[in-house]
Design an enzyme around this catalytic site. Structure first.
Site, PDB file in Angstrom:
ATOM      1  N   HIS A 121       0.822  -1.261   0.122  1.00  0.00           N
ATOM      2  CA  HIS A 121       0.043   0.047   0.194  1.00  0.00           C
ATOM      3  C   HIS A 121       1.149   1.236  -0.204  1.00  0.00           C
ATOM      4  CE1 HIS A 121      -2.869   2.676   1.797  1.00  0.00           C
ATOM      5  NE2 HIS A 121      -3.828   2.209   1.530  1.00  0.00           N
ATOM      6  N   ASP A 198       2.827  -4.579   7.975  1.00  0.00           N
ATOM      7  CA  ASP A 198       1.688  -4.013   7.736  1.00  0.00           C
ATOM      8  C   ASP A 198       0.499  -4.996   7.834  1.00  0.00           C
ATOM      9  OD1 ASP A 198      -0.464  -2.913   6.825  1.00  0.00           O
ATOM     10  OD2 ASP A 198       0.432  -1.503   4.963  1.00  0.00           O
ATOM     11  N   GLN A 201      -4.658  -5.500   6.511  1.00  0.00           N
ATOM     12  CA  GLN A 201      -5.593  -6.175   6.042  1.00  0.00           C
ATOM     13  C   GLN A 201      -5.542  -7.649   6.470  1.00  0.00           C
ATOM     14  OE1 GLN A 201      -8.055  -5.511   3.584  1.00  0.00           O
ATOM     15  NE2 GLN A 201      -7.196  -3.546   3.463  1.00  0.00           N
ATOM     16  N   LYS A 224     -10.810  -1.290   9.896  1.00  0.00           N
ATOM     17  CA  LYS A 224     -10.983  -2.172   8.986  1.00  0.00           C
ATOM     18  C   LYS A 224     -11.382  -3.449   9.939  1.00  0.00           C
ATOM     19  CE  LYS A 224      -7.940  -0.411   5.431  1.00  0.00           C
ATOM     20  NZ  LYS A 224      -6.931  -0.404   4.883  1.00  0.00           N
ATOM     21  N   CYS A 362      -4.620   2.491  -3.671  1.00  0.00           N
ATOM     22  CA  CYS A 362      -3.486   2.942  -3.142  1.00  0.00           C
ATOM     23  C   CYS A 362      -2.267   1.840  -3.368  1.00  0.00           C
ATOM     24  CB  CYS A 362      -3.658   3.228  -1.628  1.00  0.00           C
ATOM     25  SG  CYS A 362      -4.948   4.320  -1.253  1.00  0.00           S
TER      26      CYS A 362
HETATM   27  C1  LIG Z   1      -5.846   0.456   4.630  1.00  0.00           C
HETATM   28  C2  LIG Z   1      -4.474   0.097   4.514  1.00  0.00           C
HETATM   29  C3  LIG Z   1      -3.354   0.811   5.142  1.00  0.00           C
HETATM   30  C4  LIG Z   1      -3.540   2.219   5.629  1.00  0.00           C
HETATM   31  O1  LIG Z   1      -4.479   2.236   6.680  1.00  0.00           O
HETATM   32  P1  LIG Z   1      -4.944   3.522   7.199  1.00  0.00           P
HETATM   33  O2  LIG Z   1      -6.156   3.234   8.124  1.00  0.00           O
HETATM   34  O3  LIG Z   1      -5.567   4.397   6.034  1.00  0.00           O
HETATM   35  O4  LIG Z   1      -3.907   4.274   7.925  1.00  0.00           O
HETATM   36  C5  LIG Z   1      -2.086   0.306   4.945  1.00  0.00           C
HETATM   37  N1  LIG Z   1      -1.893  -0.903   4.505  1.00  0.00           N
HETATM   38  C6  LIG Z   1      -2.821  -1.583   3.839  1.00  0.00           C
HETATM   39  C7  LIG Z   1      -2.292  -3.036   3.603  1.00  0.00           C
HETATM   40  C8  LIG Z   1      -4.245  -1.128   4.064  1.00  0.00           C
HETATM   41  O5  LIG Z   1      -5.030  -2.309   3.446  1.00  0.00           O
END
Ligand SMILES: *Cc1c(COP(=O)(O)O)cnc(C)c1O
Length: 404
Positions: A121, A198, A201, A224, A362
């Protein structure tokens, strides 16, 4: 087995109409919907215990502080962190990643290397580019194959003693691919590099075990995973959090301030300057309780069924291509239809009450790899149904007829 109708009744928005049609919400990868318990907990905080935390001796301040710290411990147990002070409240994944990348500015030297993956992302690319610009470190990129999987042999050859940090997502938001992070972390540690995962997801679908993974940092967002927006967690190993400098200066993060010198507070407060999203932090704990009550085993079973059903049904459509065909996938399908712009399909099916994401998600480098402007992404949650998928398939077929 989940009683899906009972689960759906927990989410008031799922009985709303959009453009005159019952809402079919397949944009869970962008943000999840919220169950009534989460909505209620947010109101209850403001109605009953709203006060600033860690400051007052008065009763409300203590109640709010206790609720906030109980939520931190809940999150600690949820991700199996060793200590609660390794669990930092943030405003989301983006905040967590920037906190770490900013801290590494004091560690990296010119010529050091930062390793990101092609599946990231933008929020796990741009902060590292900014860090490299600032320090003279070099950004290296782990490539993917045609199925959207990271090429692990290439990863191994990119790793060296120059690598200071590896940063990779647990699950790709654009393609749904689940990355072999445990194996990647062990390989990075073998050359002395730190690893940030990260998990934005991943946390809606699974319970990460940060000690088992042995990651140095794990970042995710609350919104999320059925929690409020503007909340998140950054897990960091104690030794790393002690080593990194604070990200922001301000109230709450100090021991003592004089104009000559300020000493910083202990973990976790060193990284929590200013008044946080108190209600949000508390309610994130409510969201985690809710997900654990539904049960991650049940969530995974339901989502696996939805993914299989959607994959089979969508592939009935001539000229439809799915991006990301690895064996290990979360309930996300990114697809296109030959000769039709994803935006056009997204707009037509929106008129039918179906919410999907269209565009680059993104993650422009992935789209560049496949030489496409974007995809249509349907991302399913445990509260979605096969019937909703069938409706989407019919809607996509209709859109295709209209557009070809
Ligand atoms: C949504 C997402 C982000 C960013 O998350 P925010 O809540 O906008 O800070 C980063 N990495 C991944 C893989 C995402 O899906």
């Amino acid at each position: 087995m989940l009683d899906i109708q009972k689960i759906r009744a927990d989410f008031p928005i799922l009985s709303e109409k959009v453009n005159g049609k019952p809402l079919i919400y397949f944009d869970n990868g962008a943000t999840s919907q919220k169950p009534q318990v989460v909505i209620d907990a947010e109101a209850k905080y403001y109605q009953e215990i709203n006060a600033n935390i860690h400051r007052g001796v008065h009763t409300l301040s203590q109640l709010a502080t206790d609720a906030y710290e109980i939520s931190r411990v809940k999150l600690q147990h949820h991700i199996n962190a060793k200590f609660s002070h390794e669990v930092l409240f943030t405003s989301g994944t983006t905040h967590g990643i920037n906190l770490v990348s900013n801290g590494f500015a004091s560690i990296l030297k010119p010529g050091d290397e930062v390793l990101v993956s092609s599946l990231e992302h933008h929020s796990n690319i741009v902060p590292w580019q900014m860090l490299c610009e600032k320090t003279g470190a070099i950004l290296k990129v782990i490539p993917i194959n045609e199925d959207g999987e990271l090429i692990i042999s290439e990863y191994e050859s990119l790793l060296s003693e120059k690598t200071k940090i590896v940063t990779v997502n647990h699950i790709s938001n654009a393609l749904g691919v689940i990355n072999p992070v445990k194996e990647m972390i062990a390989k990075a540690h073998a050359v002395g590099a730190a690893v940030l995962i990260d998990g934005a997801q991943a946390v809606p679908h699974l319970k990460p075990d940060v000690q088992d993974l042995d990651c140095d940092f794990y970042a995710f967002s609350g919104h999320k995973m059925c929690g409020p927006t503007g909340t998140g967690i950054l897990y960091g190993k104690e030794e790393w959090l002690n080593k990194l400098p604070p990200y922001q200066g301000g109230g709450e993060m100090i021991k003592e301030v004089t104009f000559e010198k300020t000493t910083y507070a202990d973990l976790p407060h060193k990284f929590e300057a200013g008044t946080p999203n108190i209600a949000g932090g508390i309610v994130l704990g409510t969201a985690v309780d809710y997900l654990n009550e539904v049960g991650f085993g049940n969530i995974q079973l339901q989502e696996k069924k939805l993914l299989e059903h959607a994959t089979k049904r969508l592939l009935e459509i001539d000229g439809l291509r799915i991006y990301g065909n690895g064996k290990n996938k979360a309930s996300v399908i990114s697809f296109n239809i030959d000769g039709i712009h994803p935006y056009d399909i997204g707009s037509i099916i929106d008129k039918l009450g179906i919410a999907v994401r269209t565009g680059h998600h993104c993650a422009q480098p992935i789209m560049n790899f496949f030489c496409i402007p974007g995809t249509i992404r349907a991302s399913f949650s445990f509260y979605n149904t096969k019937e909703e998928i069938d409706e989407m398939v019919e809607a996509v077929k209709k859109a295709k007829t209209m557009l070809s």
